[in-house]
Structures are given as structure tokens and as C-alpha cells.
Design a protein around this motif. Structure first.
Motif, PDB file in Angstrom:
ATOM      1  N   ALA A   1       0.837  -1.203   0.000  1.00  8.28           N
ATOM      2  CA  ALA A   1       0.000   0.000   0.000  1.00  8.28           C
ATOM      3  C   ALA A   1       0.872   1.254   0.000  1.00  8.28           C
ATOM      4  O   ALA A   1       0.602   2.222  -0.713  1.00  8.28           O
ATOM      5  N   GLN A   2       1.936   1.227   0.780  1.00  7.42           N
ATOM      6  CA  GLN A   2       2.831   2.392   0.854  1.00  7.42           C
ATOM      7  C   GLN A   2       3.468   2.671  -0.503  1.00  7.42           C
ATOM      8  O   GLN A   2       3.574   3.818  -0.935  1.00  7.42           O
ATOM      9  N   ARG A   3       3.874   1.605  -1.163  1.00 11.27           N
ATOM     10  CA  ARG A   3       4.532   1.760  -2.461  1.00 11.27           C
ATOM     11  C   ARG A   3       3.551   2.368  -3.482  1.00 11.27           C
ATOM     12  O   ARG A   3       3.866   3.294  -4.211  1.00 11.27           O
ATOM     13  N   ILE A   4       2.335   1.838  -3.465  1.00  6.38           N
ATOM     14  CA  ILE A   4       1.339   2.310  -4.439  1.00  6.38           C
ATOM     15  C   ILE A   4       0.992   3.777  -4.200  1.00  6.38           C
ATOM     16  O   ILE A   4       0.986   4.594  -5.123  1.00  6.38           O
ATOM     17  N   ILE A   5       0.726   4.125  -2.964  1.00  9.77           N
ATOM     18  CA  ILE A   5       0.273   5.501  -2.721  1.00  9.77           C
ATOM     19  C   ILE A   5       1.439   6.481  -2.874  1.00  9.77           C
ATOM     20  O   ILE A   5       1.240   7.622  -3.314  1.00  9.77           O
ATOM     21  N   ALA A   6       2.649   6.039  -2.571  1.00  7.92           N
ATOM     22  CA  ALA A   6       3.804   6.922  -2.766  1.00  7.92           C
ATOM     23  C   ALA A   6       3.940   7.280  -4.247  1.00  7.92           C
ATOM     24  O   ALA A   6       4.138   8.442  -4.619  1.00  7.92           O
ATOM     25  N   LYS A   7       3.808   6.262  -5.069  1.00  4.28           N
ATOM     26  CA  LYS A   7       3.940   6.475  -6.504  1.00  4.28           C
ATOM     27  C   LYS A   7       2.826   7.404  -7.017  1.00  4.28           C
ATOM     28  O   LYS A   7       3.052   8.308  -7.826  1.00  4.28           O
ATOM     29  N   ASP A   8       1.626   7.164  -6.501  1.00  4.02           N
ATOM     30  CA  ASP A   8       0.505   7.962  -6.987  1.00  4.02           C
ATOM     31  C   ASP A   8       0.584   9.402  -6.488  1.00  4.02           C
ATOM     32  O   ASP A   8       0.266  10.345  -7.208  1.00  4.02           O
ATOM     33  N   MET A   9       1.014   9.575  -5.244  1.00  3.89           N
ATOM     34  CA  MET A   9       1.175  10.926  -4.702  1.00  3.89           C
ATOM     35  C   MET A   9       2.186  11.726  -5.518  1.00  3.89           C
ATOM     36  O   MET A   9       2.017  12.910  -5.770  1.00  3.89           O
ATOM     37  N   GLU A  10       3.230  11.038  -5.904  1.00  2.00           N
ATOM     38  CA  GLU A  10       4.279  11.695  -6.673  1.00  2.00           C
ATOM     39  C   GLU A  10       3.734  12.189  -8.009  1.00  2.00           C
ATOM     40  O   GLU A  10       4.205  13.187  -8.553  1.00  2.00           O
ATOM     41  N   ALA A  11       2.721  11.491  -8.520  1.00  2.00           N
ATOM     42  CA  ALA A  11       2.171  11.850  -9.836  1.00  2.00           C
ATOM     43  C   ALA A  11       1.181  13.007  -9.765  1.00  2.00           C
ATOM     44  O   ALA A  11       0.814  13.572 -10.790  1.00  2.00           O
ATOM     45  N   ARG A  12       0.724  13.359  -8.564  1.00  2.00           N
ATOM     46  CA  ARG A  12      -0.229  14.472  -8.459  1.00  2.00           C
ATOM     47  C   ARG A  12       0.525  15.801  -8.482  1.00  2.00           C
ATOM     48  O   ARG A  12       1.486  15.988  -7.730  1.00  2.00           O
ATOM     49  N   ALA A  13       0.064  16.721  -9.328  1.00  2.00           N
ATOM     50  CA  ALA A  13       0.721  18.029  -9.427  1.00  2.00           C
ATOM     51  C   ALA A  13       0.176  18.977  -8.368  1.00  2.00           C
ATOM     52  O   ALA A  13      -0.944  18.810  -7.894  1.00  2.00           O
ATOM     53  N   ALA A  14       0.975  19.961  -8.006  1.00  4.42           N
ATOM     54  CA  ALA A  14       0.479  21.027  -7.138  1.00  4.42           C
ATOM     55  C   ALA A  14      -0.334  22.011  -7.971  1.00  4.42           C
ATOM     56  O   ALA A  14      -0.201  22.074  -9.193  1.00  4.42           O
ATOM     57  N   CYS A  15      -1.165  22.766  -7.276  1.00  6.36           N
ATOM     58  CA  CYS A  15      -2.013  23.769  -7.921  1.00  6.36           C
ATOM     59  C   CYS A  15      -1.171  24.756  -8.728  1.00  6.36           C
ATOM     60  O   CYS A  15      -0.136  25.223  -8.250  1.00  6.36           O
TER      61      CYS A  15
END
Lengths: 599, 201
Positions: free
Chosen positions: A232-246
Motif C-alpha cells: 500500500a505504501q509503495r502504491i500511494i507513494a507512486k501515486d502521490m508523486e504523480a499528483r501536481a500542485a495547484c
């Protein structure tokens, strides 16, 4: 496991989740991250926020310059699909013709539901808000306390990304270090409100909204969200990294293609899909929960909306997250010899105690904000500041004639011009021509609007039930709403009006329109603030509530409701963050009970 | 326009829309529905047929330019096709638009009728000073004579629509001083000059 159709669903799932909004998204996220195999059924169509969001379109690119119509009541660019106050073919009714007793029901039929267009305002309930009856003898206490929910508020804030600040104010909880992102700089109008409202004793502080003012820290947060769960940590870390800031442009209500704001389909569903444990069927309108011979839920029946074909899905656990009233409708339509009055309704409370938020507003024109030096005030695509309720002590002492509080949402600034931006002002010197044009420039950006958002106390006259006659286009009975405000709500609306007028005057401004001292006239219709909760309230006693503190129905132990339905009160704090916190808590409980073999 | 032409035009106006009491026909077309393409760039007239004939179009364009004229580097409402937007607006099939359609179509006819009676020409052919004379009678709803109340209501609505159309164009947004809708790395908040203007520092 991805987006599939009714023809390709598996024989059986661990959990069926009905709905893909804040509740369904959070429930499915938590369950799939913990390894449960989940089928999500969404009544609306699939929706791709990457390609379908109008990010930089100007109003001039839209039909009618983007103005609202019955097809798109909040404007052309509002991220609501196949919805609004009416959904074609899916009617609802009102018990009364009395304008004071109307309930309006906003629905969306799209993946992610109403999280695509919501205001992103993410406020925690405070300790009082879970024990309101203890405090003033009205309404109901929840069978849990702030301390039970606060770890989940922490987690949700860290997962979705919420900007804001800690201000150590009464019943307005601070978040632990590391939960909140930096608050954006206040706009000039917001600063002026803070200065002038402050003199009246009304605090103005950074609001909390689910917008990434900077990227989430994918190196630290995942371990806090999913301790001991490396996958779960690996998946969410990767996905968080893909989200851009405003990038500080385009209003959030259009949705966000760069994932800088929370939308269920942009934040909860991608990592849930990445686990391989989630199947999603869109256009799947669930209308019944089915039972096995022992009275346990064994699945759901749904309609494929484009074809009208009926299908069945099976699961060990069923979670309704269809929105408070839609979940009520499903329960009431799930009749059986064992539950002749609707499923999980032995208390007779299914559909009862529907609550919305008290809403009233007032605008002002502020000379100090005229002729501002040109600057860009788009900011985080919504408000940066608000006023939390500030009169708890006066209320406790009985100094006010209404029992519960409200917060103030405020808007100001040089927003993208569109319909309604330029109007001849009271006291205008020119009615047309060059003078009119000059005054348009002078007044642009000099308006402020205050919107009160207050707590409604549950009452016996506000509920929904099946309409004895009206059905949707597939023949499924529709809901009929009953509505009534008590004096606690209408007096609160009157207090809002007086407060807003006082703030506008303190800013040296002119109130636009009428200060409506009659709260029954200034209050928005039931449902109009789109914070409807209740209908399946939680409680400590099976006799007068529908679920326990885990959002688990008393009558059917493998049936859960994780939308706003189980809310036992509706604090002035906008409900979405609490829906997500309770959904996460409920999903943790489901996992725990499944692992123990109890479900 | 000579006297004969002017009479011909007067007859045409009288034949088509002789008074406020003639209903402007509804528009049978459907709206854009609950799931329109949100990223496409729409043009006026794409979604439903427009309403104005040449006479109405000329009057609408002229009134647009009286309400928002060109001066210095700034264009007039007609130069930015705001009268076409108003046509798009009154041609839409939604209830509010159907109401506006009646008010605007009948109002434009009144405008030409009034122009003809007072100056023997349609509104679009009047000199600016003549156009102003007519507008001055109806542009302040509170001051308008009782028999002009409906014309004043028409003018107020037309002015709102002209402003909506004008200030939602790129030129109109620039005219107001809107500088947003641009991606940037940071949001710094208001400049010092703005804070000074509001008396905050």
C-alpha cells in the motif's frame, strides 16, 4: 482488475461498494489497499477528468457565456454530468406545495459523483459536534467522540491534501503537525474582511480546502497512512508523486485535470485500481440489496442505465455509499418478508432525520476595493479565508435565540468575468455609454459576498420515504421528501443576515439588496446547500437508530452505509471530510471483522 | 433614407410587430442537454438557430454600441459581435431565455417604432444624439414615464445582456483589467500597491 461491464464481473467479491464519490472512493481505497477484492457500482457514466475538464476555457468559449441553465444549473463548466436539481428519468417528489417545505436534491451521474464539482472545503467536526445533545439537550449524540474520529481526519487530510492553518479556536480542531499544507496568501478583499470583521469580534482565518498548495510528501506520508503495509505504501507513494500542485488558475468547481484537488476519481480510485483489487462498473444503478436465507446481505441488483437490463452482483459484504438519500431509497426498495418496511428498518428510522445545512447570503459593494491596481486574484480556485463559528460561549449562556452555530464563507476578488459580472450599480452616474464603461472598470472586483453555513438540528418533519405512485423510468419507486425548518434554523439565518450587514458596513461598504431580518425568508430551501446527511442515523441503541458507530446496520451485520446517511447531527462544518474519515474508520472495521471471520 | 423608404420601413415594422402584445414565437429546439462536451469551443449559432432578422440585427447592433461604445483603443459592443451573443441568448430554448426573447424582440420593434415616429428612421440609422434622446427616456427605470415602463424594462435587460456579452470576450476581460487564468508556479497574494489602496498598510 479495472473498469469492466456487467458481463465481465466476477462470480463473487469480498465487498460490493455502491457509489464512487467521497464515501465510495474512501471505502474502496481503504479496503483494496488492505487486500479486499472490491466491486464498485457507479450509477453514472465513466468520466475522465484528464481529458474532460475545461481547464483554461473562458466563459466566451461556452454556450451562453457559461451562464447556468436547467441543463447545467451551476453554469456550463460546472463538473456535474447528467445531474443537477433534476436527473432526466429519475424524478423525486415533495409532500407539500408549501414553498417553505421544499427539499431540492442535487445528484450527479458520473464517476466520482459530486466530488468533481464540490467546493473542496474540508472542515473537521469538533468535540461538541459529536455530542450536541449532551451540550444543549437537542437532537442526538453520536455513539462516538471526536477522539475516535480524529486519527482518521489526520489520515484523510494527509491522503487527499488539505491546505489550512491551526488557530487554536473553540470546537474548531487543529490538525497535528504534518497534516495540513500551507494556506495560500489571502486576497486583498479577504484581508480587508479580516481587518474589519475582526473589530466586530468575528475571527477570519485560513479556510481548509482540499487543494495541493504544494506537492504531498510521498516520502513520509505513505508510512503514516498504511503502517506495516509495504505494498500500500509503495502504491500511494507512486501515486502521490504523480499528483501536481495547484498552478493557481481555473476554478476548482470545473474539476482538475492535473489532480491538484481532491476528486474521488482522481485521488481515491487510481491507487485503489493499482492494487489490482478493484473492479468498477459504471452506469450501474443499484436498486436493491438481496438477502440470503439467513438474513445476511448476499449482493445487489442493479440496472444498466443505457439498456435498462437488470443484473446481479454478489459479495460477502455490501457497503452503500450512494449518497444519504439514494442509500435510503435502496434500503426502502429492498423489501422482503423479513423486512417488509425496507431493509435494516426494524427501528422505522430509515429515511428519518434528513438534515441539510442552513444557508443564507448577502453581498456588498466596497468602495475601498474599487479601482484596484491590476493583479491576478485567481489563487487556489476558491476561497482562502473563512470565519469559524465564534459565539459558542454566548450560546452556552443562552444569550442567543438559536442553539447551534454557523461559519461564514466569503468571496471577493477580480474573478474571471462572465454573466452577471458587470451590472449598473445603485447610485451609478451613467446608464449607458462611455460613462457606463468607465464605471464597469471602477466597480469590477469591488464586491464581496458572505454565505452563512449553519447547523440544522434533526427534526421529525424532515424525512424521505417512497412515493406511493412516482417511479423512475425503470419502474423503481422514487423518493418523496418532507421538509421543515425549526426556529433554531430560521433565527440563525436572520442572525447571519444581520452579521453580514454589519461586516459590510464595517468595511465602509453598501449592502446590495435587502437585509432580510425574517429568517424564514432568507433561509435557502432544504437541500439547496447540498449537504444533505442523515436518513440512516447511527446511534447507541438499535431501537432508535439504523447503524452503530461503525456504520454497520443493526439488523444486517454485513451491510454498511458509509455516506452521510449515518450522521446523527449536521454540524456547520461541511460534511465531506467527515464522510471520508468515517468511511475509512468503517472500512478498517470491515477488514478487521473479515480477518476475524466475523463477516 | 428618404420619405418613401421611411414609410415603407414603417409599414414593414407595423406589419410584423405592431405592438407589445404580439408574442414572440417560442424556439422548439432542445438545449445542450445534461452531458455536453465541456472542452469544445462553441460558436454562437452552433446549438440552436438564431432569431434576429436583418432589421432586428441592425437595431440590436446599434443599441449595443450606444450602451458600450468604442473609445480610445477600446472597441464597441457591436464590434465584438455582442448583438450576435444576444441573439444566441434569446434563441436558447430554456424558460428564462424564452421570456427574454419576447422582451427583447418586442423591445427592438418598439425601438424602431419610436425612432420612426420621432425621427422618421429606424434606430440604427439615427444620429447618435437622436439615439441618445430615445435611450434617455428609458435608461433609468425609476425615472421612466409610466407608459414607457416596459421599454425601460427592455432597456435594463438589454444593457445586462450587452455587459454579459462584452465583458466575457477576451477584449472585454482585458478592458476590465482581468489578468488571471494563467498558470503560475507561485501565488504571492496582493501587491503592495493593492494593499495600500485598500488602506491595509
Amino acid at each position: 482488475m479495472p473498469f469492466i461491464t456487467a458481463a465481465t464481473t466476477q462470480e463473487n467479491y469480498d465487498v460490493i461498494v455502491v457509489g464512487s464519490g467521497a464515501a465510495g472512493g474512501q471505502t474502496a481505497y481503504t479496503l483494496t489497499m488492505e487486500g479486499a477484492r472490491v466491486l464498485m457500482l457507479e450509477a453514472g457514466r465513466n468520466y475522465d477528468y484528464v481529458t474532460e475538464t475545461p481547464m483554461f476555457q473562458a466563459n466566451g468559449d461556452a454556450p451562453l457565456r457559461g451562464a447556468g441553465t436547467p441543463d447545467k444549473p451551476f453554469g456550463f463548466y460546472d463538473a456535474t454530468i447528467d445531474g443537477g436539481w433534476e436527473v432526466p428519468g429519475e424524478p423525486y417528489s415533495s409532500d407539500s406545495d408549501d414553498p417553505a417545505k421544499q427539499f431540492k436534491w442535487w445528484r450527479a451521474r458520473m464517476l466520482g459523483g459530486r466530488t468533481n464539482h464540490w467546493g473542496r472545503i474540508s472542515l473537521r467536526n469538533g468535540p461538541y459536534d459529536f455530542k450536541p445533545r449532551t451540550r444543549d439537550g437537542l437532537g442526538f449524540d453520536w455513539p462516538l467522540s471526536y477522539d475516535d474520529v480524529s486519527p482518521y481526519y489526520d489520515k484523510v487530510e494527509m491522503l487527499i491534501g488539505v491546505y489550512g492553518d491551526n488557530n487554536n479556536l473553540e470546537n474548531t480542531p487543529d490538525s497535528p503537525e504534518g497534516c495540513l499544507l500551507p494556506a495560500p496568501a489571502a486576497r486583498v478583499g479577504e484581508r480587508l474582511i479580516k481587518q474589519r470583521a475582526g473589530k466586530l469580534g468575528v475571527p477570519v482565518v485560513p479556510i481548509h480546502r482540499a487543494v495541493l498548495t504544494k506537492k504531498l510528501d510521498h516520502t513520509v506520508i505513505p508510512a503514516k497512512l498504511h503502517p506495516g503495509n509495504a505494498k500500500a505504501q509503495r502504491i500511494i507513494a507512486k501515486d502521490m508523486e504523480a499528483r501536481a500542485a495547484c498552478f493557481w488558475a481555473t476554478p476548482c468547481f470545473r474539476g482538475c485535470s492535473i489532480r491538484a484537488t481532491y476528486q474521488s476519481n482522481a485521488v481515491h480510485l487510481p491507487p485503489a485500481l493499482m492494487t489490482g483489487n478493484l473492479d468498477i462498473v459504471c452506469n450501474a444503478l443499484v436498486f436493491e440489496v438481496t438477502l440470503d436465507k439467513d438474513g445476511k446481505a448476499d449482493g445487489v441488483l442493479y440496472i444498466d442505465r443505457p439498456t435498462g437490463n437488470r443484473h446481479r452482483a454478489r459479495g460477502r459484504v455490501v457497503v452503500l455509499a450512494a449518497s444519504a438519500c439514494e442509500s435510503v431509497r435502496i434500503l426502502l426498495n429492498s423489501k422482503s418478508p423479513r423486512f417488509p418496511n425496507g431493509l435494516a428498518n426494524s427501528s422505522g428510522k430509515v429515511g428519518r432525520y434528513v438534515m441539510d445545512t442552513v444557508g443564507a447570503g448577502l453581498s456588498g459593494q466596497i468602495p475601498l476595493l474599487e479601482n484596484m491596481p491590476l493583479h491576478n486574484e485567481d489563487g487556489a480556485g476558491g476561497s482562502h479565508m473563512y470565519s469559524p463559528w465564534w459565539l459558542y460561549q454566548q450560546q452556552l449562556k443562552g444569550e442567543l435565540d438559536f442553539a447551534r452555530g454557523y461559519h461564514i464563507e466569503m468571496s471577493s476578488g477580480r474573478r474571471m468575468p462572465g454573466p452577471g459580472t458587470v451590472r449598473m450599480q445603485a447610485g451609478a452616474k451613467a446608464a449607458y455609454g462611455r460613462g457606463f464603461k468607465e464605471e464597469a472598470k471602477r466597480y469590477y472586483g469591488s464586491h464581496v459576498h458572505f454565505a452563512g453555513r449553519g447547523e440544522m438540528i434533526p427534526n421529525e418533519g424532515s424525512f424521505c420515504e417512497l412515493d406511493p405512485v412516482l417511479k423512475d423510468k425503470w419502474g423503481i419507486p422514487s423518493l418523496r421528501f418532507h421538509w421543515q425548518w425549526s426556529a433554531h434554523e430560521t433565527r440563525q439565518a436572520a442572525h447571519m443576515q444581520k452579521t453580514f450587514a454589519a461586516i459590510i458596513e464595517a468595511m465602509g461598504g453598501r449592502v446590495m439588496g435587502k437585509v432580510e431580518a425574517d429568517g424564514a425568508k432568507s433561509i435557502a430551501a432544504g437541500g439547496e446547500i447540498i449537504h444533505e446527511v442523515g436518513g440512516t442515523i447511527m446511534g447507541a441503541d438499535a431501537k432508535n437508530s439504523v447503524t452503530n458507530q461503525w456504520c454497520q446496520t443493526w439488523d444486517v451485520k454485513n451491510l454498511f452505509i458509509t455516506d452521510g446517511g449515518p450522521f446523527a447531527s449536521n454540524a456547520d462544518k461541511n460534511p465531506t471530510l467527515t464522510i471520508m474519515a468515517l468511511a475509512w474508520r468503517s472500512a478498517d472495521y470491515i477488514i478487521d471483522q473479515m480477518r476475524k471471520g466475523a463477516l | 433614407m428618404d420619405r418613401r423608404e421611411s414609410l415603407k420601413w414603417m409599414m414593414a415594422v407595423l406589419a410584423t410587430v405592431p405592438s407589445w402584445n404580439v408574442a414572440a414565437g417560442g424556439n422548439a429546439s432542445k438545449g445542450y442537454g445534461t452531458d455536453p462536451d465541456l472542452v469544445k469551443r462553441y460558436r454562437m449559432g452552433d446549438l440552436w438557430p438564431l432569431t434576429f432578422d436583418a432589421t432586428q440585427k441592425a437595431a440590436a447592433a446599434a443599441l449595443c454600441s450606444v450602451i458600450i461604445p468604442a473609445y480610445a483603443l477600446s472597441k464597441s459592443a457591436a464590434q465584438l459581435d455582442v448583438h450576435v451573443f444576444i441573439d444566441e441568448w434569446v434563441s436558447a430554448p430554456y424558460p428564462r431565455h424564452v421570456e427574454d426573447r419576447k422582451l427583447i424582440v418586442e423591445g427592438l420593434a418598439w425601438l424602431d417604432e419610436e425612432s420612426g415616429q420621432r425621427f422618421k428612421k429606424p434606430f440604427a440609422k439615427l444620429a447618435l444624439a437622436e439615439q441618445h434622446k430615445i435611450c434617455d427616456d428609458i435608461c433609468w427605470p425609476a425615472k421612466a414615464k409610466a407608459e414607457l415602463a416596459k421599454a425601460a424594462r427592455f432597456f435594463a435587460r438589454f444593457r445586462d445582456l450587452t455587459a454579459d456579452g462584452y465583458y466575457s470576450t477576451p477584449e472585454g476581460m482585458k478592458e476590465l483589467g482581468f489578468t488571471g487564468n494563467k498558470a503560475s508556479v507561485n501565488f504571492d497574494g496582493p501587491p503592495v500597491s493593492a494593499l495600500k489602496k485598500a488602506g491595509l498598510i
